[in-house]
Design a protein around this motif. Sequence first.
Motif, short mmCIF file in Angstrom:
data_model
loop_
_atom_site.label_atom_id
_atom_site.label_comp_id
_atom_site.label_asym_id
_atom_site.label_seq_id
_atom_site.Cartn_x
_atom_site.Cartn_y
_atom_site.Cartn_z
N UNK A 63 0.83 -1.21 0.00
CA UNK A 63 0.00 0.00 0.00
C UNK A 63 0.86 1.25 0.00
N UNK A 64 1.91 1.25 0.79
CA UNK A 64 2.81 2.41 0.84
C UNK A 64 3.55 2.58 -0.49
N UNK A 65 3.92 1.47 -1.13
CA UNK A 65 4.57 1.55 -2.44
C UNK A 65 3.63 2.16 -3.47
N UNK A 66 2.36 1.78 -3.44
CA UNK A 66 1.37 2.34 -4.36
C UNK A 66 1.27 3.85 -4.14
N UNK A 67 1.25 4.27 -2.88
CA UNK A 67 1.18 5.70 -2.58
C UNK A 67 2.41 6.43 -3.11
N UNK A 68 3.59 5.81 -2.95
CA UNK A 68 4.82 6.44 -3.46
C UNK A 68 4.76 6.60 -4.97
N UNK A 69 4.32 5.54 -5.65
CA UNK A 69 4.25 5.60 -7.12
C UNK A 69 3.28 6.69 -7.55
N UNK A 70 2.12 6.77 -6.91
CA UNK A 70 1.13 7.79 -7.28
C UNK A 70 1.65 9.20 -7.00
N UNK A 71 2.40 9.36 -5.93
CA UNK A 71 2.96 10.67 -5.61
C UNK A 71 3.97 11.10 -6.66
N UNK A 72 4.86 10.21 -7.02
CA UNK A 72 5.87 10.54 -8.04
C UNK A 72 5.20 10.78 -9.39
N UNK A 73 4.20 9.96 -9.70
CA UNK A 73 3.50 10.12 -10.97
C UNK A 73 2.79 11.47 -11.05
N UNK A 74 2.14 11.87 -9.96
CA UNK A 74 1.42 13.14 -9.99
C UNK A 74 2.38 14.33 -10.08
N UNK A 75 3.55 14.23 -9.46
CA UNK A 75 4.52 15.33 -9.59
C UNK A 75 5.09 15.38 -11.01
N UNK A 76 5.23 14.23 -11.66
CA UNK A 76 5.69 14.21 -13.05
C UNK A 76 4.65 14.86 -13.97
#
Length: 101
Positions: free
Chosen positions: A85-98
Amino acid sequence: TASRGPQAIGSTPRSVGASCFRPAVNSAPRPAATMTKLKAYELRSKTSKELLKELDDMKAELATLRVAKVSGGAASKLAKIKVVRKNIARILTVYSTKQKT
């Protein structure tokens, strides 16, 4: 009178002996979870397509772990749910900043 939980009124509390904290004889150390925490700096170097593929993989992994949880899976799988779950949150955070840049 008010209920005090599972303990009957007037009974003495059960003491916890040290024996319940001792590991079993010949027990091997627990193996580390195979799913490691993703690092944000590693994710930032990936393209948006790669991030979305990683996100799909993580969501599929989470779905299988949730099925294992319902069917009475091992404790190691239950602990892995938090990591995924934390990995999914990290991916979504990086994706949204991109997407913003």
